[in-house]
Write a protein that holds these residues in place. Structure first.
Motif, PDB file in Angstrom:
ATOM      1  N   UNK A 174       0.814  -1.207   0.000  1.00 34.50           N
ATOM      2  CA  UNK A 174       0.000   0.000   0.000  1.00 34.50           C
ATOM      3  C   UNK A 174       0.855   1.268   0.000  1.00 34.50           C
ATOM      4  N   UNK A 175       2.024   1.185   0.598  1.00 37.03           N
ATOM      5  CA  UNK A 175       2.920   2.336   0.651  1.00 37.03           C
ATOM      6  C   UNK A 175       4.069   2.076  -0.311  1.00 37.03           C
ATOM      7  N   UNK A 176       3.917   2.564  -1.498  1.00 32.39           N
ATOM      8  CA  UNK A 176       4.936   2.396  -2.530  1.00 32.39           C
ATOM      9  C   UNK A 176       5.570   3.735  -2.841  1.00 32.39           C
ATOM     10  N   UNK A 177       6.676   3.658  -3.513  1.00 34.55           N
ATOM     11  CA  UNK A 177       7.405   4.868  -3.869  1.00 34.55           C
ATOM     12  C   UNK A 177       6.586   5.772  -4.790  1.00 34.55           C
ATOM     13  N   UNK A 178       5.833   5.185  -5.707  1.00 36.04           N
ATOM     14  CA  UNK A 178       5.058   6.020  -6.632  1.00 36.04           C
ATOM     15  C   UNK A 178       3.889   6.715  -5.939  1.00 36.04           C
ATOM     16  N   UNK A 179       3.500   6.252  -4.758  1.00 30.64           N
ATOM     17  CA  UNK A 179       2.453   6.930  -3.996  1.00 30.64           C
ATOM     18  C   UNK A 179       3.035   7.980  -3.049  1.00 30.64           C
ATOM     19  N   UNK A 180       4.192   7.707  -2.503  1.00 32.32           N
ATOM     20  CA  UNK A 180       4.793   8.599  -1.517  1.00 32.32           C
ATOM     21  C   UNK A 180       5.428   9.812  -2.185  1.00 32.32           C
ATOM     22  N   UNK A 181       6.006   9.634  -3.350  1.00 29.05           N
ATOM     23  CA  UNK A 181       6.723  10.711  -4.022  1.00 29.05           C
ATOM     24  C   UNK A 181       5.826  11.915  -4.349  1.00 29.05           C
ATOM     25  N   UNK A 182       4.620  11.726  -4.918  1.00 29.21           N
ATOM     26  CA  UNK A 182       3.774  12.909  -5.162  1.00 29.21           C
ATOM     27  C   UNK A 182       3.319  13.608  -3.883  1.00 29.21           C
ATOM     28  N   UNK A 183       3.103  12.848  -2.836  1.00 31.27           N
ATOM     29  CA  UNK A 183       2.681  13.455  -1.569  1.00 31.27           C
ATOM     30  C   UNK A 183       3.819  14.300  -0.987  1.00 31.27           C
TER      31      UNK A 183
END
Length: 133
Positions: A4-13
């Protein structure tokens, strides 16, 4: 949990938060410079009064920016369109065609303004707390 916590999700945030922190930093810098020049030009510059006015200014700006972001997130344009419908229905028909673009813009800027407002309020409270120590 890792899926659920991937790099592609964390980077935009993180990019979103860094932009907001940069804007809040610029607002703080402009407040410090403007308030310092104002108090110095009136001959009333001392550190306790400077910090007191800075806290008041940050709390006021934070609440105004947060309220504006809340109105944008909630969709103030929808309220405005509904209010204008009683005045002139022809104008409302044209405005409803462009409603989707306006709503996407509001959804983009509303949360950013809410976060910036909360950060300014938090920064004002933090300065007030540190000044009282």
């Amino acid at each position: 949990m890792r899926e659920y916590i991937r790099r592609e999700y964390v980077k935009p945030v993180l990019r979103f938060l860094m932009r907001i922190v940069i804007v809040v930093g610029v607002i703080l810098l402009l407040n410090v410079i403007g308030l310092g020049v104002f108090l110095f030009s009136r001959g009333q510059w001392n550190l306790p009064s400077f910090l007191e006015f800075l806290v008041i200014l940050l709390l006021l700006e934070g609440s105004l920016i947060g309220a504006a972001g809340g109105f944008m997130f909630y969709g103030y344009s929808e309220y405005r369109i509904a209010k204008q419908h009683a005045i002139n229905p022809a104008i409302v028909g044209d405005q409803r065609q462009k409603w989707r673009e306006r709503r996407l813009s509001q959804q983009k800027w509303g949360p950013a303004m809410l976060v910036a407002g909360f950060l300014l309020i938090f920064l004002g409270l933090l300065i007030s707390f540190l000044a009282s120590l």
